[in-house]
Design a protein around this motif. Structure first.
Motif, mmCIF file in Angstrom:
data_model
loop_
_atom_site.group_PDB
_atom_site.id
_atom_site.type_symbol
_atom_site.label_atom_id
_atom_site.label_comp_id
_atom_site.label_asym_id
_atom_site.label_seq_id
_atom_site.Cartn_x
_atom_site.Cartn_y
_atom_site.Cartn_z
ATOM 1 N N GLY A 94 41.577 74.310 70.049
ATOM 2 C CA GLY A 94 40.413 74.937 69.447
ATOM 3 C C GLY A 94 39.979 76.175 70.198
ATOM 4 N N ALA A 95 39.956 76.091 71.524
ATOM 5 C CA ALA A 95 39.564 77.234 72.338
ATOM 6 C C ALA A 95 40.563 78.380 72.192
ATOM 7 C CB ALA A 95 39.446 76.811 73.798
ATOM 8 N N ALA A 96 41.854 78.043 72.173
ATOM 9 C CA ALA A 96 42.881 79.074 72.019
ATOM 10 C C ALA A 96 42.776 79.756 70.659
ATOM 11 C CB ALA A 96 44.268 78.458 72.195
ATOM 12 N N ALA A 97 42.445 78.980 69.621
ATOM 13 C CA ALA A 97 42.306 79.556 68.283
ATOM 14 C C ALA A 97 41.123 80.510 68.231
ATOM 15 C CB ALA A 97 42.145 78.446 67.253
ATOM 16 N N ASP A 98 40.000 80.135 68.841
ATOM 17 C CA ASP A 98 38.845 81.030 68.859
ATOM 18 C C ASP A 98 39.128 82.283 69.683
ATOM 19 O OD1 ASP A 98 37.050 79.729 67.197
ATOM 20 O OD2 ASP A 98 36.290 78.443 68.799
ATOM 21 N N ARG A 99 39.881 82.125 70.770
ATOM 22 C CA ARG A 99 40.172 83.262 71.646
ATOM 23 C C ARG A 99 41.077 84.274 70.947
ATOM 24 N NH1 ARG A 99 42.018 80.532 75.477
ATOM 25 N NH2 ARG A 99 44.253 80.732 75.212
ATOM 26 N N SER A 100 42.106 83.777 70.263
ATOM 27 C CA SER A 100 43.099 84.668 69.672
ATOM 28 C C SER A 100 42.794 85.037 68.224
ATOM 29 C CB SER A 100 44.484 84.000 69.719
ATOM 30 O OG SER A 100 44.507 82.846 68.890
ATOM 31 N N GLY A 101 41.998 84.195 67.553
ATOM 32 C CA GLY A 101 41.760 84.411 66.128
ATOM 33 C C GLY A 101 42.955 84.061 65.273
ATOM 34 N N ARG A 102 43.971 83.406 65.860
ATOM 35 C CA ARG A 102 45.204 83.086 65.125
ATOM 36 C C ARG A 102 45.297 81.567 64.919
ATOM 37 N NH1 ARG A 102 49.150 86.563 64.548
ATOM 38 N NH2 ARG A 102 50.794 85.053 65.013
ATOM 39 N N PRO A 129 48.358 76.364 51.868
ATOM 40 C CA PRO A 129 47.317 76.961 52.717
ATOM 41 C C PRO A 129 47.856 78.027 53.667
ATOM 42 C CG PRO A 129 47.775 74.695 53.409
ATOM 43 C CD PRO A 129 48.441 74.907 52.079
ATOM 44 N N LEU A 130 49.096 77.878 54.119
ATOM 45 C CA LEU A 130 49.640 78.886 55.015
ATOM 46 C C LEU A 130 49.804 80.238 54.317
ATOM 47 C CD1 LEU A 130 52.311 76.883 57.048
ATOM 48 C CD2 LEU A 130 49.985 77.514 57.717
ATOM 49 N N ARG A 131 49.976 80.218 53.009
ATOM 50 C CA ARG A 131 50.086 81.468 52.250
ATOM 51 C C ARG A 131 48.716 82.066 51.933
ATOM 52 N NH1 ARG A 131 54.681 83.124 49.734
ATOM 53 N NH2 ARG A 131 53.471 84.015 48.028
ATOM 54 N N ARG A 132 47.710 81.228 51.736
ATOM 55 C CA ARG A 132 46.430 81.728 51.220
ATOM 56 C C ARG A 132 45.365 81.957 52.281
ATOM 57 N NH1 ARG A 132 45.003 79.636 45.177
ATOM 58 N NH2 ARG A 132 46.972 80.267 44.221
ATOM 59 N N LEU A 133 45.351 81.168 53.329
ATOM 60 C CA LEU A 133 44.339 81.359 54.374
ATOM 61 C C LEU A 133 44.675 82.586 55.204
ATOM 62 C CD1 LEU A 133 43.897 77.655 55.557
ATOM 63 C CD2 LEU A 133 42.262 79.006 54.217
ATOM 64 N N ARG A 134 43.647 83.245 55.716
ATOM 65 C CA ARG A 134 43.890 84.414 56.564
ATOM 66 C C ARG A 134 43.165 84.250 57.895
ATOM 67 N NH1 ARG A 134 39.716 88.357 56.197
ATOM 68 N NH2 ARG A 134 38.143 87.868 54.600
ATOM 69 N N ASP A 135 43.755 84.785 58.916
ATOM 70 C CA ASP A 135 43.158 84.744 60.248
ATOM 71 C C ASP A 135 42.081 85.810 60.378
ATOM 72 O OD1 ASP A 135 44.565 82.606 61.358
ATOM 73 O OD2 ASP A 135 46.262 83.879 61.902
ATOM 74 N N ARG A 136 41.048 85.489 61.152
ATOM 75 C CA ARG A 136 39.996 86.438 61.461
ATOM 76 C C ARG A 136 40.133 86.874 62.912
ATOM 77 N NH1 ARG A 136 39.409 83.553 56.653
ATOM 78 N NH2 ARG A 136 37.575 84.262 55.512
ATOM 79 N N GLN A 137 39.914 88.150 63.147
ATOM 80 C CA GLN A 137 39.926 88.628 64.521
ATOM 81 C C GLN A 137 38.614 88.253 65.198
ATOM 82 O OE1 GLN A 137 42.501 89.993 66.203
ATOM 83 N NE2 GLN A 137 43.625 89.455 64.337
ATOM 84 N N THR A 138 38.712 87.811 66.435
ATOM 85 C CA THR A 138 37.502 87.463 67.178
ATOM 86 C C THR A 138 36.960 88.685 67.890
ATOM 87 O OG1 THR A 138 38.844 86.864 69.097
ATOM 88 C CG2 THR A 138 38.296 85.113 67.548
ATOM 89 N N GLY A 139 35.654 88.660 68.122
ATOM 90 C CA GLY A 139 35.011 89.757 68.828
ATOM 91 C C GLY A 139 35.057 89.553 70.327
ATOM 92 N N PRO A 140 34.581 90.537 71.097
ATOM 93 C CA PRO A 140 34.638 90.462 72.557
ATOM 94 C C PRO A 140 33.922 89.256 73.126
ATOM 95 C CG PRO A 140 34.097 92.685 71.824
ATOM 96 C CD PRO A 140 34.038 91.820 70.614
ATOM 97 N N ALA A 141 32.802 88.835 72.509
ATOM 98 C CA ALA A 141 32.032 87.715 73.068
ATOM 99 C C ALA A 141 32.863 86.450 73.089
ATOM 100 C CB ALA A 141 30.750 87.493 72.263
#
Length: 452
Positions: A94-102, A221-233
């Motif tokens: 979970g932390a890695a996903a929030d950090r990378s946005g991937r 879902p792998l085709r339709r969901l999109r990743d969001r870029q995380t901000g600096p915070a």
């Protein structure tokens, strides 16, 4: 913080894109729910127990790693072990996903690891109880990790006023797929002689088919969901990764004590829910002497009614609020366990009535709990906090199976084991009732829906 959420102003194009993502999101429930239904709830418990009994000594014990374990408790212990493994991994993912946005590549890795392990259950047989326990641990832990990432999309693809409905539809998709797979399983298992298959081979095909289904429908879902870029915070908060991030997550959750209070309540009552789901077939086959076809039919009934239950409780939540609706469902769960304790052996009709009651509250209590929690998550920490949620959902739900297994190991009675679970629902009810949900949403910095 993330800069791309469902609460951004958007025009018609943005709304259509969000709807498209939501439909793709529903399909991961459609993909993975067959594992929970066909593998955990129906087939693997009785089959792995039978495999363990074939390898047991004269006193009915097997000895994994030299530890004496009653064969009838092996499945429950393996479920507990899988959850402990997941506990170590989920907060880090979970932390890695929030950090990378991937989140999407991580979702794919977890989903296909679980699907592969499930497909490999075709090779169980004879006295390979250790292989069965290992594959269960891998598949169950992988499912838990994937659900961290899946659930973390909810605040990003649904506005606050949509989340009860979107979450409920996701559960409805899952129960629909479980029902479809169970129909196919029922045909194959009940007619295995006509297909030229032994009973054991039919069961192993049913187990493996759940893995193939899981892998195939995960493509949507792998085709339709999109990743969001995380901000600096978010990136700064997560610097260090690994166990440092786990410690940082726990410290951060202390800044939101009301969110933590909800998680504790959910951890307790959902532990009871997950244990009932995973141990129901073992209870039915070993204590109530019910045929496998009866168990499949009962779980199929649960799946069909769970769709209606999830959607119906979603509507009740719009009138009475999600919290009150969940509290009512916990009271019903307590009555279900009491009825199950007194259920006579060899009485399939009574078992069907019990299955119907479970179906009506199962989907709704889980869907509304998920949407309720989504309001309590600070923005920009969705995957990180949903990792903690998933630890409550599947990750820390090890105590119930452990209590169930120990109760059977000590008493030799599955009735004593099933009634021991009442404490989870009663205590969870009390703790949830004490959580001031509106104040918790405000403390997390989120808008408060009109009815919650």
């Amino acid at each position: 913080m993330t800069t791309d959420t469902a609460e951004e102003p958007d025009g018609l194009t943005g709304v259509l894109e969000r709807r498209r993502e939501q439909r793709g999101w529903y399909f991961y429930d459609f993909a993975c729910s067959v594992y929970s239904t066909s593998v955990v709830t129906v087939f693997l418990g009785p089959y792995l127990t039978a495999v363990a009994k074939s390898a047991a000594d004269a006193e009915g014990f097997v000895h994994p790693l030299g530890i004496p374990v009653r064969a009838g408790s092996l499945f429950a212990y393996a479920v507990s072990a899988s959850i402990l493994v997941a506990v170590l991994v989920m907060p880090l993912v979970g932390a890695a996903a929030d950090r990378s946005g991937r989140k999407k590549p991580m979702l794919a890795a977890a989903a296909y690891t679980g699907a592969t392990a499930t497909t490999c259950m075709f090779f169980l047989g004879g006295d390979r109880y250790l292989l069965g326990a290992f594959l269960l641990i891998v598949a169950n832990a992988s499912l838990s990790v994937s659900m961290v990432l899946y659930n973390a999309y909810l605040p990003q693809i649904a506005a606050p006023e949509e989340r009860d409905a979107v979450s409920s539809r996701g559960w409805a998709f899952g129960y629909t797929s479980g029902a479809l797979m169970l129909v196919l399983n029922l045909v194959l298992y009940s007619q295995h002689d006509a297909f030229g298959l032994s009973e054991g081979t039919a069961v192993r095909i049913c187990l493996a088919s759940a893995g193939l289904w899981w892998g195939a429908f995960t493509l949507v879902p792998l085709r339709r969901l999109r990743d969001r870029q995380t901000g600096p915070a978010v990136r700064d908060h997560a610097v260090g990764g690994g166990w440092k991030q786990l410690i940082a997550t726990l410290k951060d959750m202390r800044r939101h004590p009301l969110t933590l209070s909800f998680l504790v309540a959910y951890l307790i009552y959902n532990d009871g829910v997950q244990t009932v789901i995973s141990q129901a077939s073992v209870y039915g086959s070993e204590e109530l002497d019910l045929e496998q076809t009866t168990l499949i039919t009962a779980v199929l009934l649960v799946q069909v009614l769970a769709v209606a239950g999830a959607l119906g409780m979603g509507r009740l939540a719009r009138t009475y609020g999600a919290k009150r609706t969940v509290l009512a469902s916990l009271a019903v769960w307590t009555l279900i366990l009491a009825a199950g304790y007194f259920l006579p052996a060899g009485a399939p009709v009574a078992f069907f009535f019990l299955a119907a009651a479970i179906g009506l509250v199962l989907g709704g209590s889980q869907a509304l709990s998920r949407s309720l929690f989504s309001h309590l998550v600070p923005r920009g920490k969705e995957a990180e906090y949903f990792a903690a949620y998933e630890m409550s959902d599947r990750g820390l739900s090890w105590l119930g199976p452990l209590v169930f297994g120990l109760a059977y190991q000590l008493t030799g009675s599955y009735r004593d084991a099933i009634i021991s679970l009442v404490i989870f629902f009663a205590l969870g009810f009390v703790l949830l009732a004490r959580v001031p949900v509106r104040r918790a949403i405000e403390a997390a910095g989120n808008p408060v829906p009109e009815r919650i």
